[in-house]
Design a protein around this motif. Structure first.
Motif, PDB file in Angstrom:
ATOM      1  N   LEU A   1      60.881  94.205   1.900  1.00  0.00           N
ATOM      2  CA  LEU A   1      62.340  94.127   1.775  1.00  0.00           C
ATOM      3  C   LEU A   1      62.761  92.814   1.110  1.00  0.00           C
ATOM      4  N   LEU A   2      62.107  91.724   1.472  1.00  0.00           N
ATOM      5  CA  LEU A   2      62.420  90.439   0.851  1.00  0.00           C
ATOM      6  C   LEU A   2      62.049  90.425  -0.623  1.00  0.00           C
ATOM      7  N   ASP A   3      60.929  91.034  -0.948  1.00  0.00           N
ATOM      8  CA  ASP A   3      60.470  91.049  -2.339  1.00  0.00           C
ATOM      9  C   ASP A   3      61.300  91.971  -3.225  1.00  0.00           C
ATOM     10  N   THR A   4      62.092  92.819  -2.613  1.00  0.00           N
ATOM     11  CA  THR A   4      62.903  93.769  -3.388  1.00  0.00           C
ATOM     12  C   THR A   4      64.403  93.505  -3.228  1.00  0.00           C
ATOM     13  N   GLY A   5      64.755  92.272  -2.854  1.00  0.00           N
ATOM     14  CA  GLY A   5      66.153  91.888  -2.922  1.00  0.00           C
ATOM     15  C   GLY A   5      66.796  91.318  -1.683  1.00  0.00           C
ATOM     16  N   ALA A   6      66.256  91.570  -0.502  1.00  0.00           N
ATOM     17  CA  ALA A   6      66.851  91.026   0.709  1.00  0.00           C
ATOM     18  C   ALA A   6      66.663  89.511   0.756  1.00  0.00           C
ATOM     19  N   LYS A   7      67.594  88.829   1.395  1.00  0.00           N
ATOM     20  CA  LYS A   7      67.511  87.379   1.555  1.00  0.00           C
ATOM     21  C   LYS A   7      67.015  86.990   2.942  1.00  0.00           C
ATOM     22  N   ARG A   8      67.415  87.770   3.942  1.00  0.00           N
ATOM     23  CA  ARG A   8      67.033  87.486   5.326  1.00  0.00           C
ATOM     24  C   ARG A   8      66.749  88.796   6.051  1.00  0.00           C
ATOM     25  N   ILE A   9      65.694  88.801   6.857  1.00  0.00           N
ATOM     26  CA  ILE A   9      65.329  89.951   7.674  1.00  0.00           C
ATOM     27  C   ILE A   9      65.158  89.484   9.114  1.00  0.00           C
ATOM     28  N   ALA A  10      65.600  90.288  10.050  1.00  0.00           N
ATOM     29  CA  ALA A  10      65.337  90.030  11.466  1.00  0.00           C
ATOM     30  C   ALA A  10      64.330  91.052  11.978  1.00  0.00           C
ATOM     31  N   ILE A  11      63.387  90.582  12.780  1.00  0.00           N
ATOM     32  CA  ILE A  11      62.437  91.464  13.465  1.00  0.00           C
ATOM     33  C   ILE A  11      62.661  91.307  14.961  1.00  0.00           C
ATOM     34  N   LEU A  12      62.996  92.396  15.617  1.00  0.00           N
ATOM     35  CA  LEU A  12      63.189  92.428  17.063  1.00  0.00           C
ATOM     36  C   LEU A  12      62.022  93.193  17.668  1.00  0.00           C
TER      37      LEU A  12
END
Length: 343
Positions: A181-192
């Motif tokens: 997701l980060l490599d395809t445009g997201a800036k921040r991801i949360a993992i719960l």
């Protein structure tokens, strides 16, 4: 909600696990996934589709390349050495010992293993690779605009560290999906991570990074596997300081106590404002799980699924643990239905 699933998970079908000083049938077995997919179909959760193949690059974007190369050859090398049983580590580079990688397969097993219960057998790598593709396909669906997707991964992944396997995990599916997701445009991801056991592999991978917020609710590592990571004072290092949050909880934790920690975690995720949320979905918090000690009931899974939905984020559910096999389908799907009902 779409489910991504492949029958290739069944290629991972080890016969032995070291538990309580005995070799037993593994708690992590193919029937886990079969009960879940049967329940997905029984309640008509949504379409069930095969994963696409994203190749090796997304896996080695997270994991050490030599480690991944080892996983691919561990079983044939073990057989070539003449061993008759399944491949299990017996020696580790312990404190004050050399950390050079041996050439002998027994030494390599110990070098790359973080625990001794997880046997490598025929089909293990193929299933682990397919499981990562299940997670990656779910992430790509999020990229394409899906509100929520269920990646029914098996084997699970959250104990797989940058260069170590164990706890039934070989490739960290949630981490691979986050990086995609980060490599395809997201800036921040949360993992719960809501699995009973701390996601030590995920923490290891993102420890020094601020583009992934990792939050885990789990059995206190003083009392529960994986023991050596997951304490509250672990908050990340360097640029990642403050982006790891652990909620270790004691034996016999009930849902009210667990949910209070979840509410804190959800508030922290909201403040972080990620582009998407990945839920490492383990349902071994169930009251009769054989290798856990929380006291959640089946209806509680529906409730907390709805709680997660209040974040109103694109959400990828990645299957992790859960070992009361007769109830795993109901409990996992209850989370998804709770989420869907509140969306």
């Amino acid at each position: 909600m779409e489910t991504i699933f492949t029958e290739r998970h069944a290629l991972r079908n080890s016969r032995t696990e070291l538990f309580g000083g005995q070799l037993v049938e593994p708690f992590e077995r193919p029937s886990r996934a079969e009960y879940i997919i049967d329940r997905v179909r029984e309640v008509a959760l949504g379409p069930v589709n095969e994963p696409d193949d994203f190749g090796m690059a997304p896996i080695t974007a997270i994991h050490d390349a030599d480690f991944i190369a080892f996983l691919q050859v561990a079983w044939p090398d073990w057989q070539a050495a003449g061993f008759k049983g399944e491949a299990m580590p017996t020696v580790w580079p312990a404190r004050r010992m050399s950390h050079r990688i041996p050439t002998d397969v027994e030494g390599r097993l110990g070098y790359y293993a973080l625990s001794g219960e997880t046997a490598i057998s025929e089909g293990t790598w193929e299933a682990a690779y397919a499981s990562a593709q299940v997670a990656l396909t779910g992430a790509e669906r999020i990229n394409q605009g899906a509100r929520a997707v269920f990646s029914l991964c098996r084997p699970p992944g959250h104990h797989a560290a940058i260069d170590m396997y164990g706890g039934y995990c070989f490739v960290n599916n949630a981490a691979v999906a986050a990086q995609h997701l980060l490599d395809t445009g997201a800036k921040r991801i949360a993992i719960l991570d809501v699995d009973f056991h701390h996601g030590n592999g995920t923490q290891d991978i993102f420890d020094a990074r601020d583009d992934v917020l990792f939050i885990s609710l789990h059995g206190d590592p003083m009392d529960a596997f994986p023991h050596f990571l997951g304490h509250a004072e672990e908050t990340g290092t360097g640029a990642g300081d403050g982006y790891t949050i652990n909620y270790p909880l004691p034996p016999k934790t009930d849902f009210a106590t667990w949910r209070a920690a979840l509410q804190k975690a959800l508030a922290q995720i909201k403040d972080y404002a990620p582009d998407a949320l990945i839920v490492s979905l383990g349902v071994d918090t169930f009251e009769t799980d054989p290798i856990s000690f929380f006291k959640l009931k089946s209806d509680d899974f529906t409730t907390y699924g709805a709680d997660i939905a209040t974040l109103n984020l694109p959400t990828l559910f990645v299957m992790e643990g859960g070992y009361d096999i007769a109830e795993i389908g109901v409990n996992a799907v209850n989370v998804l239905q709770g989420f869907e009902g509140a969306s």
